[in-house]
Every structure is written in C-alpha cells, then in structure tokens.
Write an enzyme that holds these catalytic residues in place. Structure first.
Site, PDB file in Angstrom:
ATOM      1  N   GLN A 195     -16.491  29.562   5.952  1.00  0.00           N
ATOM      2  CA  GLN A 195     -16.850  30.916   5.518  1.00  0.00           C
ATOM      3  C   GLN A 195     -16.657  31.919   6.651  1.00  0.00           C
ATOM      4  O   GLN A 195     -16.150  33.032   6.427  1.00  0.00           O
ATOM      5  CB  GLN A 195     -18.301  30.948   5.028  1.00  0.00           C
TER       6      GLN A 195
ATOM      7  N   ARG B 136     -14.183  19.038  14.878  1.00  0.00           N
ATOM      8  CA  ARG B 136     -13.522  18.489  13.698  1.00  0.00           C
ATOM      9  C   ARG B 136     -12.183  19.177  13.506  1.00  0.00           C
ATOM     10  O   ARG B 136     -11.923  20.239  14.067  1.00  0.00           O
ATOM     11  CB  ARG B 136     -14.383  18.695  12.441  1.00  0.00           C
TER      12      ARG B 136
ATOM     13  N   ASN C 165     -11.022  23.453   1.547  1.00  0.00           N
ATOM     14  CA  ASN C 165     -11.220  22.715   2.797  1.00  0.00           C
ATOM     15  C   ASN C 165     -10.482  21.389   2.685  1.00  0.00           C
ATOM     16  O   ASN C 165     -10.910  20.487   1.964  1.00  0.00           O
ATOM     17  CB  ASN C 165     -12.710  22.479   3.046  1.00  0.00           C
TER      18      ASN C 165
ATOM     19  N   LYS D 263       0.857  -1.180   0.000  1.00  0.00           N
ATOM     20  CA  LYS D 263       0.000   0.000   0.000  1.00  0.00           C
ATOM     21  C   LYS D 263       0.895   1.233   0.000  1.00  0.00           C
ATOM     22  O   LYS D 263       1.683   1.446   0.917  1.00  0.00           O
ATOM     23  CB  LYS D 263      -0.911   0.018   1.222  1.00  0.00           C
TER      24      LYS D 263
ATOM     25  N   THR E 133      -3.794  -5.120   0.481  1.00  0.00           N
ATOM     26  CA  THR E 133      -3.194  -3.818   0.738  1.00  0.00           C
ATOM     27  C   THR E 133      -4.101  -2.967   1.616  1.00  0.00           C
ATOM     28  O   THR E 133      -3.628  -2.106   2.354  1.00  0.00           O
ATOM     29  CB  THR E 133      -2.876  -3.086  -0.572  1.00  0.00           C
ATOM     30  N   ASP E 134      -5.415  -3.197   1.543  1.00  0.00           N
ATOM     31  CA  ASP E 134      -6.341  -2.471   2.414  1.00  0.00           C
ATOM     32  C   ASP E 134      -6.076  -2.815   3.873  1.00  0.00           C
ATOM     33  O   ASP E 134      -6.184  -1.959   4.765  1.00  0.00           O
ATOM     34  CB  ASP E 134      -7.781  -2.794   2.034  1.00  0.00           C
TER      35      ASP E 134
ATOM     36  N   HIS F 280     -10.061  18.261   3.839  1.00  0.00           N
ATOM     37  CA  HIS F 280     -10.880  17.410   4.701  1.00  0.00           C
ATOM     38  C   HIS F 280     -10.037  16.363   5.439  1.00  0.00           C
ATOM     39  O   HIS F 280      -9.166  15.716   4.853  1.00  0.00           O
ATOM     40  CB  HIS F 280     -11.952  16.708   3.878  1.00  0.00           C
TER      41      HIS F 280
ATOM     42  N   PHE G 138     -19.395  22.173  12.310  1.00  0.00           N
ATOM     43  CA  PHE G 138     -20.170  22.356  11.079  1.00  0.00           C
ATOM     44  C   PHE G 138     -21.488  21.616  11.248  1.00  0.00           C
ATOM     45  O   PHE G 138     -21.541  20.381  11.177  1.00  0.00           O
ATOM     46  CB  PHE G 138     -19.421  21.851   9.845  1.00  0.00           C
TER      47      PHE G 138
END
Length: 286
Positions: A213, A170, A239, A12, A57-58, A241, A153
C-alpha cells in the site's frame, strides 16, 4: 487380443524458480521455468503399481531448487544438462531425462530493482458525450516489476487464523495496472505515457517499502508531482508472492536466494491518488 505398455515418461512440469545472486549491494536475477521428464524401466509401476523405480516428482522439484543454491543457474543450457545428467547418473531405472527451461528476461532498474521484459500493454479509455465533452483515461497493464530487497512487512493485525510470519527482508513483485486521468489534453499522449511509466518505475525502485500500500501511494504521488497534466491515477497491484524455499532438509542454507514464485492466490492492493483540485471524474473510469 494382446496389449502392451507403450512409450511413457513422467516428471515435474513448470517448476518456477527465481534465483538471486548477491554481489554486495548489486544483485543479479535469474527467473526460469523448469520442466523435467524421465523415462526408462517403468513397466512395473504401470502394470502392478510397484513404485520402487519411481523418483517422486516432488524430489525432482527439490533438486531444481537445491542445484540452484549449490551451483547457481548461469546459462540455462548448462543448468539443464547438470540436472539431466544427475537424474540419469543417480537413478538406476532412468534411461533418459528431458529438461526444458524457459528463461524470463529482466532489465536492470537499480542495484536490486528489475523490470520484466515484455508483456506490458498500453491502454486508453475514451468517453465522448453529445454535449461535446470528451474524457481520456490513459493507462498500462502487466508492467511486471520486482525488487529483490528493500521491502518489509510486519506489525500487521493478527487473529486466530494468522500464520504469516513478519519479515524485514522480502522480494516485492507486482504486475502494475495503472490508469491515469488528464486535466486537459497533453501536447503529446506518447510523451505523457513515457513520463508516467518512468515515474512509476522510479518510485517503485526507490521506495523502501513497508507495505505494498505504501508503495502504491508513492508511485501515485511521484506521478502527480512529476507529470504535468495528470490529475488522478488509479493503481491495481497484485502481490506476486515469492516464498523462500526451506532447504534445511538438504543441509543447505537459504539467505533469501532461492524462491518459489507463487501463482495464486495473491494479495490485490488497489487505490487512487489525486490532486486536491482535480476536476470531477464523472463516469470517466467506467
């Protein structure tokens, strides 16, 4: 003619991992990119498609996340050794494990706020016409900043395609692209640049964000209030994430400590803040 299987490996590549260590109100951040390659008795999978010796690989990706939660990262050399040892010790077919880690540096800006080291680019855009008028737009791009908490959010519009869950805690991260216009020529563009940059960082670190914003406006507002001579600023904030990894399949909790840093797609927030008496910009931004 006879042919045979040559050297081979699989794994991976570039598992992006951001790990937050919480020491009360002070957080510590590790940001790494982990690549794993395994080799050994892999003839069967290549020659007949028999996957019995293949660790997905996961699974390797999940191991990186789980080990970060169980052991922390610490020195990347130690973390890499721990991963490599694990794969060779637990997989009978694996004879060799290669683990490569890149670590991205962050400088502390506050108890839970960090500034990414490197990558920032200073910019300017100059217009000069035949009438002798000169306009100057200064700027910067790729100033990567991150808050490990202090961001929410929720209360957003929903429809039949909405799957995003509201959150009151977050990671907020972005790569700041800012351009600002001067009302006149400052005594020093270098000093002005440093002041604007610091205003942007201060606002990002000290704003409890309920949306990107809101953070954008706070950054622009602080710039105009503290940087004399800047009459307008425009910001583009992608953003970046960060999604908390679900570790429950491995019997582990995840209190916003282990994240997957997504590359794309990303939200892009853009906007401007200007003084009421700002002169007409004309074509300055083009």
């Amino acid at each position: 003619m006879t042919v045979k299987l040559g050297a081979n490996r699989y794994g991976k590549a570039e598992t992006r991992l951001v790990h937050v260590v919480k020491d009360g109100p002070v957080h510590h951040l590790k940001d790494v990119n982990v690549s794993i390659s395994l080799s050994g008795d892999m003839e069967a999978v290549h020659l007949t498609g028999d996957n019995a010796a293949v660790l997905p690989t996961d699974t390797q990706k999940n191991t990186v996340y789980a080990f970060a939660r169980k052991y922390g990262i610490g020195q990347i050399e130690v973390f890499a050794q721990r991963l490599a040892t694990h794969f060779v010790a637990t997989q009978e077919a694996i004879r060799h494990a290669r683990v490569e880690i890149e670590e991205y540096g962050w400088r502390r800006q506050g108890p839970h706020s960090f500034v990414r080291d490197g990558g920032e680019v200073r910019t300017c855009l100059i217009h000069h016409d035949e009438d002798g008028r000169t306009t100057v737009v200064s700027g910067l791009k790729d100033l990567v900043v991150l808050n490990t908490t202090g961001s929410e959010f929720h209360g957003f519009a929903v429809d039949g395609y909405t799957t995003l869950e509201p959150t009151t805690d977050r990671i907020l991260a972005t790569a700041v692209h800012a351009r600002w216009r001067h009302a006149g020529e400052p005594a020093s563009y270098g000093t002005s640049y440093a002041q604007v940059r610091q205003a942007l960082l201060d606002a990002f670190a000290n704003t409890h964000s309920r949306s990107l914003q809101q953070t954008l406006y706070a950054m622009g507002e602080r710039t105009l209030l503290t940087c004399e001579g800047v009459c307008e600023i425009r910001l583009a904030l992608p953003n970046k994430h960060h999604f908390a990894v679900d570790l429950s399949p491995f019997g582990l909790t995840n209190d916003n400590e282990v994240f997957y840093a997504a590359d794309r797609p990303y939200g892009l927030i853009e906007g401007g803040v200007l003084r009421e008496d700002a002169p007409d910009a004309g074509f300055a931004w083009e």
